[in-house]
Design a protein around this motif. Sequence first.
Motif, short mmCIF file in Angstrom:
data_model
loop_
_atom_site.label_atom_id
_atom_site.label_comp_id
_atom_site.label_asym_id
_atom_site.label_seq_id
_atom_site.Cartn_x
_atom_site.Cartn_y
_atom_site.Cartn_z
N PRO A 198 0.78 -1.24 0.00
CA PRO A 198 0.00 0.00 0.00
C PRO A 198 0.82 1.29 0.00
O PRO A 198 0.29 2.33 -0.37
CB PRO A 198 -0.81 -0.11 1.29
N ASN A 199 2.08 1.23 0.41
CA ASN A 199 2.88 2.47 0.48
C ASN A 199 4.24 2.29 -0.18
O ASN A 199 4.93 1.31 0.09
CB ASN A 199 3.10 2.87 1.94
N GLY A 200 4.62 3.27 -1.00
CA GLY A 200 5.96 3.26 -1.60
C GLY A 200 6.25 1.93 -2.26
O GLY A 200 7.32 1.36 -2.06
N GLY A 201 5.30 1.45 -3.06
CA GLY A 201 5.37 0.10 -3.64
C GLY A 201 6.73 -0.23 -4.25
O GLY A 201 7.39 0.63 -4.83
N ASN A 202 7.11 -1.48 -4.10
CA ASN A 202 8.31 -1.99 -4.74
C ASN A 202 7.84 -2.77 -5.96
O ASN A 202 7.14 -3.75 -5.79
CB ASN A 202 9.04 -2.92 -3.75
N LEU A 226 -9.59 -12.30 1.74
CA LEU A 226 -8.60 -11.84 2.71
C LEU A 226 -7.67 -10.88 1.97
O LEU A 226 -7.35 -11.11 0.81
CB LEU A 226 -7.77 -13.00 3.25
N ILE A 227 -7.23 -9.81 2.64
CA ILE A 227 -6.27 -8.89 2.04
C ILE A 227 -4.94 -9.02 2.75
O ILE A 227 -4.86 -8.92 3.98
CB ILE A 227 -6.76 -7.42 2.13
N ILE A 228 -3.89 -9.30 1.98
CA ILE A 228 -2.54 -9.31 2.54
C ILE A 228 -1.94 -7.93 2.29
O ILE A 228 -1.72 -7.53 1.14
CB ILE A 228 -1.68 -10.42 1.90
N GLU A 229 -1.73 -7.20 3.38
CA GLU A 229 -1.22 -5.83 3.31
C GLU A 229 0.28 -5.87 3.63
O GLU A 229 0.67 -5.92 4.79
CB GLU A 229 -1.98 -4.97 4.35
N ASP A 230 1.09 -5.87 2.59
CA ASP A 230 2.55 -5.99 2.75
C ASP A 230 3.13 -4.57 2.78
O ASP A 230 3.26 -3.93 1.75
CB ASP A 230 3.11 -6.80 1.56
N ILE A 256 -4.46 -9.38 6.79
CA ILE A 256 -3.20 -9.91 7.32
C ILE A 256 -2.14 -8.91 6.89
O ILE A 256 -1.94 -8.67 5.71
CB ILE A 256 -2.86 -11.29 6.74
N ARG A 257 -1.53 -8.31 7.91
CA ARG A 257 -0.57 -7.23 7.63
C ARG A 257 0.84 -7.71 7.95
O ARG A 257 1.07 -8.33 8.99
CB ARG A 257 -0.95 -6.04 8.50
N THR A 258 1.79 -7.42 7.06
CA THR A 258 3.19 -7.70 7.37
C THR A 258 3.93 -6.38 7.53
O THR A 258 3.84 -5.50 6.68
CB THR A 258 3.86 -8.58 6.29
N ASP A 259 4.63 -6.27 8.67
CA ASP A 259 5.50 -5.12 8.94
C ASP A 259 6.93 -5.58 8.93
O ASP A 259 7.22 -6.75 9.17
CB ASP A 259 5.18 -4.52 10.32
N SER A 260 7.84 -4.64 8.68
CA SER A 260 9.26 -5.00 8.61
C SER A 260 10.11 -3.95 9.31
O SER A 260 9.84 -2.75 9.19
CB SER A 260 9.67 -5.08 7.14
N PHE A 261 11.13 -4.42 10.03
CA PHE A 261 12.12 -3.49 10.59
C PHE A 261 13.32 -3.33 9.66
O PHE A 261 14.28 -2.64 10.00
CB PHE A 261 12.59 -3.99 11.98
N SER A 262 13.25 -3.98 8.47
CA SER A 262 14.42 -3.98 7.59
C SER A 262 14.83 -2.59 7.13
O SER A 262 16.00 -2.34 6.94
CB SER A 262 14.14 -4.84 6.35
#
Length: 425
Positions: A198-202, A226-230, A256-262
């Motif tokens: 949803p943000n700054g797509g890769n 279901l929406i996977i929000e990466d 289902i949301r995935t967050d990253s600290f990367s």
Amino acid sequence: MNYARFLTAVSAARKPSAIRMLTELQQRSPPSMISLAGGAPNPNTFPFQACSIQVKNGDTLTFDETMMKRALQYSASSGIPELLTWMKNLQKNLHNPPTANYSAEMGQMDMCVTTGSQEGLCKVFEMLVNPGDNVLLDAPTYSGTLAALQPLGCNLINVPSDQHGMIPSGLKEVLSSWDPADVHKPHSTVPRVLYTIPNGGNPTGASMTTQRKREVYELAREYDLLIIEDDPYYFLQFDKPWAPTFLSMDVDGRIIRTDSFSKILSSGLRIGFVTGPKPLVDRVVLHIQASTMHTSTFTQLMVSQLLHGWGQEGFLNHIDGVIEFYRTQRDAMLSSADKWLKDVAEWHAPAAGMFLWIKLKGIADTQQLIMEKALEKEVLLVPGGVFMINSSDPCPYVRAAFSLSTPQQIDEAFKRLSALIKEAL
Ligand code: PMP
Ligand code: PLP
């Protein structure tokens, strides 16, 4: 929500590991408990003793011998409790998910720690996607997603998108091939999963508007998707207020949301999070039990100590610094693009993330130009084809990252790219 209808046979067949449950029970027990259970090795035999880690703000994270023993030992598959608690509080503050106070069966918000969001995504796909399933996504999309999804033998259906991400009317059009009344029939071919960044797509740099998210969510309700929000670039949104997330709109428990600290703490430590309805997060944790067992305890303790020391305010202050850096980099890339590429290419300024998605005019496919000629001229970019569902389809785009090079290097790279394009025309 009937979560059972979304699970693959593989995921539905996963059972808790009795030994993992005992290990977790043991870690919650008082010291008077004598455990002859579990297969934990004795950390007194491990060579590492203690450590301290300097933080850039002058703080020090200290692992004394007791802490070090814990860091070197097995831990819970869902993540260490103090990191999970900190993250659940952050999620509630940032997104205020309607599901936070639901019952477990209703899809109460739950979380688990993953070894980067890639691990979470890969396990979520394995939980939900059967061979032959129709899966919706807006390509061009992250090549790591395609790498995780394509071997599952599903049919990837492209939803139209532009610089504001997935287009709801396009999704509606795609979905109109099915009747919402067929959703719950046996052997229905109606898609059950939609994936988006949803943000700054890769690679596109696109960010979805709030209105589009609302419309996509409504369509997901109509077709029980279901929406996977990466969302690994959520914290790299250059302008405040940050956009409301799908998670913040999730009245049903279908996100289902995935967050990253990367992109904000470390990419090499490998820390990410899955947030979603408890029945689904539980399935991901069962998969973790059977694969990595858990994200490195050392990594989790290190990150947890940092976050508890900072508090949410300190964390968000750190993010502000990261955003400032990327905003400056983005602006540098945009001004070099204006300087060198104006006549030969077009692009949209990204509002988040690390990427500029550049369409080369008059070049039908960038693969050869980038992988052969650009290499000779010593400039590396990613040819757009790798982000397409069918990577051999011609693609006139390239992805340029503004994360790692200096503004001077970016300028020189675009000068070389411009010369290459002109030679190729
Ligand atoms: N294989 C066997 C036979 C084991 O006993 C264990 C650990 N108990 C493992 C694999 C998993 O080891 P690791 O902690 O390296 O994932
Ligand atoms: N999802 C997207 C859209 C990404 O761009 C990336 C990293 O490039 C990931 C997931 C993987 O992130 P992590 O390092 O947290 O596994």
